[in-house]
Motif scaffolding. Structure first.
Motif, PDB file in Angstrom:
ATOM      1  N   ASP A  35       0.849  -1.158   0.197  1.00  0.00           N
ATOM      2  CA  ASP A  35       0.095  -0.050  -0.002  1.00  0.00           C
ATOM      3  C   ASP A  35       0.805   1.228  -0.016  1.00  0.00           C
ATOM      4  N   GLU A  36       1.717   1.366   0.620  1.00  0.00           N
ATOM      5  CA  GLU A  36       2.653   2.445   1.003  1.00  0.00           C
ATOM      6  C   GLU A  36       3.439   2.842  -0.216  1.00  0.00           C
ATOM      7  N   HIS A  37       3.429   1.905  -1.219  1.00  0.00           N
ATOM      8  CA  HIS A  37       4.408   1.948  -2.458  1.00  0.00           C
ATOM      9  C   HIS A  37       3.282   2.439  -3.323  1.00  0.00           C
ATOM     10  N   GLY A  38       2.162   2.450  -3.614  1.00  0.00           N
ATOM     11  CA  GLY A  38       0.989   2.822  -4.360  1.00  0.00           C
ATOM     12  C   GLY A  38       0.629   4.189  -4.457  1.00  0.00           C
ATOM     13  N   LEU A  39       0.089   4.682  -5.590  1.00  0.00           N
ATOM     14  CA  LEU A  39      -0.471   5.912  -5.752  1.00  0.00           C
ATOM     15  C   LEU A  39      -2.042   5.947  -5.669  1.00  0.00           C
ATOM     16  N   HIS A  40      -2.514   6.688  -4.472  1.00  0.00           N
ATOM     17  CA  HIS A  40      -3.825   6.520  -4.227  1.00  0.00           C
ATOM     18  C   HIS A  40      -4.795   8.102  -4.472  1.00  0.00           C
ATOM     19  N   TYR A  41      -5.797   7.962  -4.995  1.00  0.00           N
ATOM     20  CA  TYR A  41      -6.448   9.041  -5.310  1.00  0.00           C
ATOM     21  C   TYR A  41      -7.881   8.674  -4.341  1.00  0.00           C
ATOM     22  N   GLY A  42      -8.500   9.952  -4.311  1.00  0.00           N
ATOM     23  CA  GLY A  42      -9.853  10.277  -3.636  1.00  0.00           C
ATOM     24  C   GLY A  42     -10.594  11.299  -4.028  1.00  0.00           C
ATOM     25  N   LEU A  43     -11.805  10.930  -4.081  1.00  0.00           N
ATOM     26  CA  LEU A  43     -12.826  12.033  -4.649  1.00  0.00           C
ATOM     27  C   LEU A  43     -13.593  12.263  -3.459  1.00  0.00           C
ATOM     28  N   PHE A  44     -13.656  13.723  -3.330  1.00  0.00           N
ATOM     29  CA  PHE A  44     -14.373  14.456  -2.101  1.00  0.00           C
ATOM     30  C   PHE A  44     -15.298  15.335  -2.545  1.00  0.00           C
ATOM     31  N   ILE A  45     -16.560  15.189  -1.685  1.00  0.00           N
ATOM     32  CA  ILE A  45     -17.610  16.035  -1.863  1.00  0.00           C
ATOM     33  C   ILE A  45     -17.657  16.997  -0.688  1.00  0.00           C
TER      34      ILE A  45
END
Length: 139
Positions: A35-45
């Motif tokens: 997990d710490e080596h991945g690229l993570h994206y989030g969508l916020f409202i």
């Protein structure tokens, strides 16, 4: 639709992964070794995180994993917007292929993004999956 998509820390994905994907399992079940080596994206409202996706690079290939949208926000297009942003970002990188392990009941969702089924299938935790992939056109 008013939302914001941004890169997030790997641990910020965990609550949504847990509640959407495997709510009956211990939260450690949704954590990935890398997990710490991945690229993570989030969508916020309104500053609330409602959809997440994690990318893992393997040379010129990328696997996206743990794509999830909060249950009460599903069906509103937020997951679609998050994946569109992800595909757009990857199209400007030197990536040739993107793939995922899709739950069989979600295959039609991924075909809307030009992903195609492979002949690789498996079952995990009682859920059937199929590997799907898409060739990326480099701009």
């Amino acid at each position: 639709m008013n939302f914001n998509i941004k890169e997030i820390a790997h641990y910020e994905t965990w609550d949504i992964r847990h509640q959407v994907m495997w709510p009956d399992k211990n939260i450690d079940y949704i954590k990935l070794k890398n997990d710490e080596h991945g690229l993570h994206y989030g969508l916020f409202i309104n500053h609330n995180l409602v959809s997440v996706v994690s990318l893992f690079f393997q040379g010129k290939r990328v696997q996206f994993r743990k794509f999830a949208t909060v249950n009460k926000q599903q069906g509103k297009g937020y997951g679609t917007e998050l994946l569109k942003a992800m595909f757009n970002k990857l199209s400007i990188l030197n990536i040739e292929n993107i793939w995922c392990n899709a739950r069989k009941d979600k295959v039609s969702f991924y075909t809307n993004f030009g992903m195609e089924e492979t002949n690789i299938q498996f079952t995990k935790g009682g859920i059937d999956y199929i590997v799907m992939e898409k060739k990326i056109v480099i701009r």
